[in-house]
Scaffold this active site. Structure first.
Site, PDB file in Angstrom:
ATOM      1  N   HIS A  37     -11.969  68.966  61.692  1.00 18.18           N
ATOM      2  CA  HIS A  37     -12.863  69.071  60.525  1.00 18.18           C
ATOM      3  C   HIS A  37     -14.117  69.883  60.876  1.00 18.18           C
ATOM      4  O   HIS A  37     -14.596  70.683  60.071  1.00 18.18           O
ATOM      5  CB  HIS A  37     -13.286  67.675  60.055  1.00 18.18           C
ATOM      6  CG  HIS A  37     -12.166  66.779  59.625  1.00 18.18           C
ATOM      7  ND1 HIS A  37     -11.791  65.649  60.320  1.00 18.18           N
ATOM      8  CD2 HIS A  37     -11.319  66.843  58.567  1.00 18.18           C
ATOM      9  CE1 HIS A  37     -10.795  65.050  59.695  1.00 18.18           C
ATOM     10  NE2 HIS A  37     -10.477  65.753  58.632  1.00 18.18           N
ATOM     11  N   GLN A 153       0.340  71.725  52.187  1.00 19.22           N
ATOM     12  CA  GLN A 153      -0.804  71.435  51.310  1.00 19.22           C
ATOM     13  C   GLN A 153      -1.567  72.724  51.000  1.00 19.22           C
ATOM     14  O   GLN A 153      -1.936  72.990  49.857  1.00 19.22           O
ATOM     15  CB  GLN A 153      -1.717  70.426  51.995  1.00 19.22           C
ATOM     16  CG  GLN A 153      -3.069  70.251  51.337  1.00 19.22           C
ATOM     17  CD  GLN A 153      -3.873  69.140  51.965  1.00 19.22           C
ATOM     18  OE1 GLN A 153      -3.644  67.982  51.667  1.00 19.22           O
ATOM     19  NE2 GLN A 153      -4.808  69.473  52.836  1.00 19.22           N
TER      20      GLN A 153
HETATM   21  P1  AMP Z   1      -7.838  65.283  56.126  1.00 25.46           P
HETATM   22  O1  AMP Z   1      -9.167  64.616  56.308  1.00 25.46           O
HETATM   23  O2  AMP Z   1      -6.833  64.884  57.162  1.00 25.46           O
HETATM   24  O3  AMP Z   1      -7.344  65.211  54.709  1.00 25.46           O
HETATM   25  O4  AMP Z   1      -8.105  66.819  56.415  1.00 25.46           O
HETATM   26  C1  AMP Z   1      -9.110  67.533  55.750  1.00 25.46           C
HETATM   27  C2  AMP Z   1      -8.932  69.005  56.041  1.00 25.46           C
HETATM   28  O5  AMP Z   1      -9.042  69.222  57.452  1.00 25.46           O
HETATM   29  C3  AMP Z   1      -7.549  69.531  55.634  1.00 25.46           C
HETATM   30  O6  AMP Z   1      -7.701  70.837  55.087  1.00 25.46           O
HETATM   31  C4  AMP Z   1      -6.798  69.552  56.931  1.00 25.46           C
HETATM   32  O7  AMP Z   1      -5.754  70.499  56.963  1.00 25.46           O
HETATM   33  C5  AMP Z   1      -7.913  69.925  57.896  1.00 25.46           C
HETATM   34  N1  AMP Z   1      -7.558  69.513  59.252  1.00 25.46           N
HETATM   35  C6  AMP Z   1      -7.164  68.283  59.655  1.00 25.46           C
HETATM   36  N2  AMP Z   1      -6.869  68.303  60.976  1.00 25.46           N
HETATM   37  C7  AMP Z   1      -7.077  69.562  61.405  1.00 25.46           C
HETATM   38  C8  AMP Z   1      -6.947  70.231  62.676  1.00 25.46           C
HETATM   39  N3  AMP Z   1      -6.520  69.584  63.760  1.00 25.46           N
HETATM   40  N4  AMP Z   1      -7.256  71.544  62.748  1.00 25.46           N
HETATM   41  C9  AMP Z   1      -7.668  72.222  61.633  1.00 25.46           C
HETATM   42  N5  AMP Z   1      -7.818  71.644  60.417  1.00 25.46           N
HETATM   43  C10 AMP Z   1      -7.529  70.349  60.300  1.00 25.46           C
END
Ligand code: AMP
Length: 281
Positions: A37, A153
């Site tokens: 994030h 997504q």
């Molecule tokens: P989430 O909180 O898991 O819904 O993720 C929020 C955003 O952060 C989404 O766009 C995810 O794809 C991105 N995200 C989560 N984990 C990672 C990661 N390891 N590397 C890059 N982006 C991430």
């Protein structure tokens, strides 16, 4: 940093901000923030005058209530992380502020959302498109940042933005990984120590398939078998799927090209991890 709790208050900030011609960058999350994030936030910070991060664990996109309830929630630490990275607004609405008792209007994605993750998690992407629409309407960003870790997504959101004429540019951010290659994820916090160690098999499987592709193997089922061999060497891993799909349409492929992605979902105990690697650049 200001914390905003309702769509109405968000609208007020948005109106004021647009009057000052500021470029708003938006990072939607479900909280339990980690370095993945942070990467999205840092990129937004570098490209925009104002950065809004949302934290909302969206009940609508969970098809299992136990998964929703056990989703990690670390709000105080999230506030500290956002402050440290120069976030202007943390938008953290309650479920009741987002979904009133009479709520009934949703955004339904098309075929792109029915395959892959959509098969095992019916209704998931409809929950995502609905909440992202609500968040986009509240924040009205010029740019929004999404991780390639959730590549389907990302594809669904890109399609929605084109189909429904949202005036927002979607920025894709490469997956941030731990030293052993495991993609950072809020769900990793729920892995036992032994499962966390074992979960390194995911990236070994994906990168092994990518290396074989680069070395000349273009047959999808051969690449899937390679990845499965690696995963099956790890007794703690329970494979749900390994698939090779078109990176934009998410349709399964027989022959692989740079437009393809290898994606997997694997269980460790009651924790489901997803990851993917693109065969392109
Ligand atoms: P989430 O909180 O898991 O819904 O993720 C929020 C955003 O952060 C989404 O766009 C995810 O794809 C991105 N995200 C989560 N984990 C990672 C990661 N390891 N590397 C890059 N982006 C991430």
């Amino acid at each position: 940093m200001r914390i905003i709790r309702t769509p109405q208050e968000m609208h007020e900030w948005t109106r004021d901000t647009h009057e000052h011609d500021r470029i708003v960058g938006f990072v939607p999350t479900m909280g339990a923030l980690h370095a993945g994030h942070s990467r999205l936030i840092d990129i937004a910070r570098g490209e925009c005058n104002a950065v809004v991060v949302s934290i909302f664990v969206n009940s609508l996109q969970f098809n299992r209530s136990d998964d929703f309830e056990s989703y990690p929630r670390t709000f105080d630490a999230d506030v500290t992380l956002c402050e440290a990275r120069g976030v202007d607004i943390l938008y953290a609405p309650s479920t009741s502020a987002m979904y009133t008792p009479s709520f009934q209007t949703t955004v339904t994605p098309g075929a792109l959302a029915a395959t892959l993750e959509g098969e095992g998690r019916p209704g998931h992407f409809g929950g995502v498109t609905t909440v992202v629409t609500k968040l986009f309407n509240a924040v009205t960003p010029q740019r929004a940042y999404f991780g390639q870790k959730d590549f389907q997504q990302l594809a669904v959101i890109k399609k929605m933005v084109v189909d429904l004429d949202f005036a927002v540019q979607i920025v894709a951010v490469p997956t941030v990984r731990d030293e052993d290659g495991l993609a950072l994820s809020s769900r990793n916090a729920r892995l036992s120590h032994a499962d966390r160690v074992a979960a390194a098999a995911l990236y070994r499987a994906l990168s092994g398939a990518r290396s074989a592709y680069v070395a000349g193997q273009k047959d999808a089922s051969a690449l899937i078998d390679l990845a499965l061999d690696e995963l099956n060497r790890e007794p703690r891993a329970r494979v749900e799927y390994v698939r090779v799909v078109d990176s934009e349409t998410c349709v399964d492929l027989e022959r692989v090209s740079d437009r393809a992605t290898i994606a997997l979902a694997v269980w460790f105990g009651d924790v489901r991890l997803v990851d993917n690697v693109s065969f392109g650049h």
